[in-house]
Design a protein around this motif. Sequence first.
Motif, mmCIF file in Angstrom:
data_model
loop_
_atom_site.group_PDB
_atom_site.id
_atom_site.type_symbol
_atom_site.label_atom_id
_atom_site.label_comp_id
_atom_site.label_asym_id
_atom_site.label_seq_id
_atom_site.Cartn_x
_atom_site.Cartn_y
_atom_site.Cartn_z
ATOM 1 N N LYS A 135 8.450 5.049 -5.717
ATOM 2 C CA LYS A 135 7.434 5.225 -6.754
ATOM 3 C C LYS A 135 7.969 4.831 -8.124
ATOM 4 O O LYS A 135 7.802 5.523 -9.119
ATOM 5 C CB LYS A 135 6.915 6.662 -6.769
ATOM 6 N N ARG A 136 8.617 3.696 -8.177
ATOM 7 C CA ARG A 136 9.149 3.204 -9.441
ATOM 8 C C ARG A 136 9.165 1.689 -9.433
ATOM 9 O O ARG A 136 8.883 1.060 -8.443
ATOM 10 C CB ARG A 136 10.559 3.714 -9.676
ATOM 11 N N LYS A 137 9.502 1.106 -10.562
ATOM 12 C CA LYS A 137 9.511 -0.350 -10.676
ATOM 13 C C LYS A 137 10.899 -0.846 -11.070
ATOM 14 O O LYS A 137 11.048 -1.807 -11.796
ATOM 15 C CB LYS A 137 8.461 -0.807 -11.697
ATOM 16 N N GLY A 138 11.925 -0.179 -10.554
ATOM 17 C CA GLY A 138 13.288 -0.513 -10.944
ATOM 18 C C GLY A 138 13.867 -1.715 -10.251
ATOM 19 O O GLY A 138 14.653 -2.454 -10.835
ATOM 20 N N GLU A 148 0.841 -1.189 0.000
ATOM 21 C CA GLU A 148 0.000 0.000 0.000
ATOM 22 C C GLU A 148 0.883 1.249 0.000
ATOM 23 O O GLU A 148 2.096 1.171 0.131
ATOM 24 C CB GLU A 148 -0.912 -0.012 1.227
ATOM 25 N N LYS A 149 0.253 2.399 -0.126
ATOM 26 C CA LYS A 149 1.004 3.653 -0.180
ATOM 27 C C LYS A 149 1.767 3.860 1.120
ATOM 28 O O LYS A 149 1.214 3.749 2.210
ATOM 29 C CB LYS A 149 0.054 4.819 -0.429
ATOM 30 N N ILE A 150 3.037 4.178 1.006
ATOM 31 C CA ILE A 150 3.908 4.351 2.171
ATOM 32 C C ILE A 150 4.063 5.838 2.492
ATOM 33 O O ILE A 150 4.240 6.666 1.592
ATOM 34 C CB ILE A 150 5.287 3.718 1.918
ATOM 35 N N ASN A 151 3.990 6.171 3.757
ATOM 36 C CA ASN A 151 4.186 7.551 4.206
ATOM 37 C C ASN A 151 5.687 7.835 4.288
ATOM 38 O O ASN A 151 6.311 7.674 5.338
ATOM 39 C CB ASN A 151 3.508 7.761 5.566
ATOM 40 N N THR A 152 6.240 8.248 3.168
ATOM 41 C CA THR A 152 7.679 8.503 3.098
ATOM 42 C C THR A 152 8.100 9.627 4.032
ATOM 43 O O THR A 152 9.186 9.601 4.608
ATOM 44 C CB THR A 152 8.087 8.871 1.660
ATOM 45 N N LYS A 153 7.230 10.610 4.186
ATOM 46 C CA LYS A 153 7.552 11.753 5.054
ATOM 47 C C LYS A 153 7.731 11.302 6.500
ATOM 48 O O LYS A 153 8.591 11.816 7.216
ATOM 49 C CB LYS A 153 6.449 12.805 4.952
ATOM 50 N N GLU A 154 6.923 10.328 6.922
ATOM 51 C CA GLU A 154 7.053 9.805 8.286
ATOM 52 C C GLU A 154 8.438 9.191 8.492
ATOM 53 O O GLU A 154 9.093 9.433 9.506
ATOM 54 C CB GLU A 154 5.980 8.747 8.565
ATOM 55 N N LYS A 170 11.311 -6.472 1.047
ATOM 56 C CA LYS A 170 12.207 -5.317 0.953
ATOM 57 C C LYS A 170 12.128 -4.632 -0.423
ATOM 58 O O LYS A 170 12.043 -3.412 -0.505
ATOM 59 C CB LYS A 170 13.641 -5.775 1.244
ATOM 60 N N SER A 171 12.152 -5.408 -1.485
ATOM 61 C CA SER A 171 12.119 -4.822 -2.823
ATOM 62 C C SER A 171 10.777 -4.153 -3.115
ATOM 63 O O SER A 171 10.723 -3.090 -3.742
ATOM 64 C CB SER A 171 12.408 -5.895 -3.882
ATOM 65 N N THR A 172 9.692 -4.757 -2.657
ATOM 66 C CA THR A 172 8.372 -4.150 -2.825
ATOM 67 C C THR A 172 8.315 -2.828 -2.069
ATOM 68 O O THR A 172 7.779 -1.831 -2.556
ATOM 69 C CB THR A 172 7.268 -5.090 -2.312
ATOM 70 N N PHE A 173 8.884 -2.807 -0.870
ATOM 71 C CA PHE A 173 8.950 -1.590 -0.068
ATOM 72 C C PHE A 173 9.719 -0.502 -0.810
ATOM 73 O O PHE A 173 9.265 0.645 -0.901
ATOM 74 C CB PHE A 173 9.628 -1.895 1.271
ATOM 75 N N ILE A 174 10.861 -0.848 -1.383
ATOM 76 C CA ILE A 174 11.701 0.140 -2.080
ATOM 77 C C ILE A 174 10.985 0.663 -3.321
ATOM 78 O O ILE A 174 10.981 1.870 -3.590
ATOM 79 C CB ILE A 174 13.063 -0.476 -2.441
ATOM 80 N N ASN A 175 10.379 -0.221 -4.083
ATOM 81 C CA ASN A 175 9.641 0.224 -5.270
ATOM 82 C C ASN A 175 8.524 1.189 -4.891
ATOM 83 O O ASN A 175 8.271 2.183 -5.572
ATOM 84 C CB ASN A 175 9.034 -0.986 -5.990
ATOM 85 N N ASN A 176 7.857 0.902 -3.793
ATOM 86 C CA ASN A 176 6.746 1.729 -3.337
ATOM 87 C C ASN A 176 7.242 3.096 -2.877
ATOM 88 O O ASN A 176 6.730 4.133 -3.289
ATOM 89 C CB ASN A 176 6.011 1.014 -2.196
ATOM 90 N N ILE A 177 8.256 3.082 -2.051
ATOM 91 C CA ILE A 177 8.747 4.341 -1.481
ATOM 92 C C ILE A 177 9.394 5.225 -2.550
ATOM 93 O O ILE A 177 9.351 6.452 -2.483
ATOM 94 C CB ILE A 177 9.741 4.064 -0.325
#
Length: 278
Positions: free
Chosen positions: A142-145, A89-95, A133-140
């Motif tokens: 905002k890319r699919k790298g 789900e959408k991650i609160n990067t600011k937090e 971990k990879s799903t978290f990184i892609n989400n935070i």
Amino acid sequence: MNINWYPGHMKKTKEEIINSLKLVDIVLEVIDARIPKSSRNPLISEITEKKDRIIIMNKTDLSDPVENEKWIKKFAAEGTKAIKMNSKEKINTKEIYNIAKEILSDKFRKNEEKNIENENIRIMVVGVPNSGKSTFINNIAKRKGARVGNRPGVTQQKQWIKTNENILLLDTPGVLWPKLEGDTGLHLSFTNAIKDEILNIEELCLKFIEFMKESYPKNLEERYKIDSDKTALEIYEEIGIKRGAIIRKGEVDYTRCANLIFNDFRSGKLGRITIEKA
């Protein structure tokens, strides 16, 4: 249950982490909220112990909400900030940024005194295989790298990722440790941090049913419409028959049934379950 599982790239990863520590401000450790203890690599904890740390309790949508809160409090008592998260789900990067900035307040104060305008925070992301971990990184980011898969060992190269919140992430492959003993190996196997292919999945499933009988009997009863007072083997066989996992009439296909049960657990169809209590 002793498991020896230490692919060559994991040894290389350990060396890369050691060499990269001087490049980062903080370590962000992604763990599986269903197994908060076993999904923390003691080798990584040892080599990063001098760095500040944030714990991401990932997959909290699959874990017991009561236990989630207990683990948050436990980590806090140990002096480590932990954040509940479902990286799909959408991650609160600011937090995350604000928590990291608070932890690094001395660094920012010194930069301000020197009139250095640098709001970037460099964070190393570590975690065992299949912790999300990879799903978290892609989400935070905002890319699919970063390559993502539901099999352990997908990420095998170090890579930096820029986010929108002045966070620079250093990705690292998931890494286990040379010898997994007792419940640790068992619990990592339950959550698929260790490949099913190298395990006796039928024996593993029997142990999982034993755990469920003791800790979450109602989940078994509601999902499979069975009596949890029976033995683990009887439950195993009854599930196989009810779900059509049979070789021929009256003969259970134990491997197929085990895959069915683990798919239910790992996807959340068996309910929100925490293997390790705080």
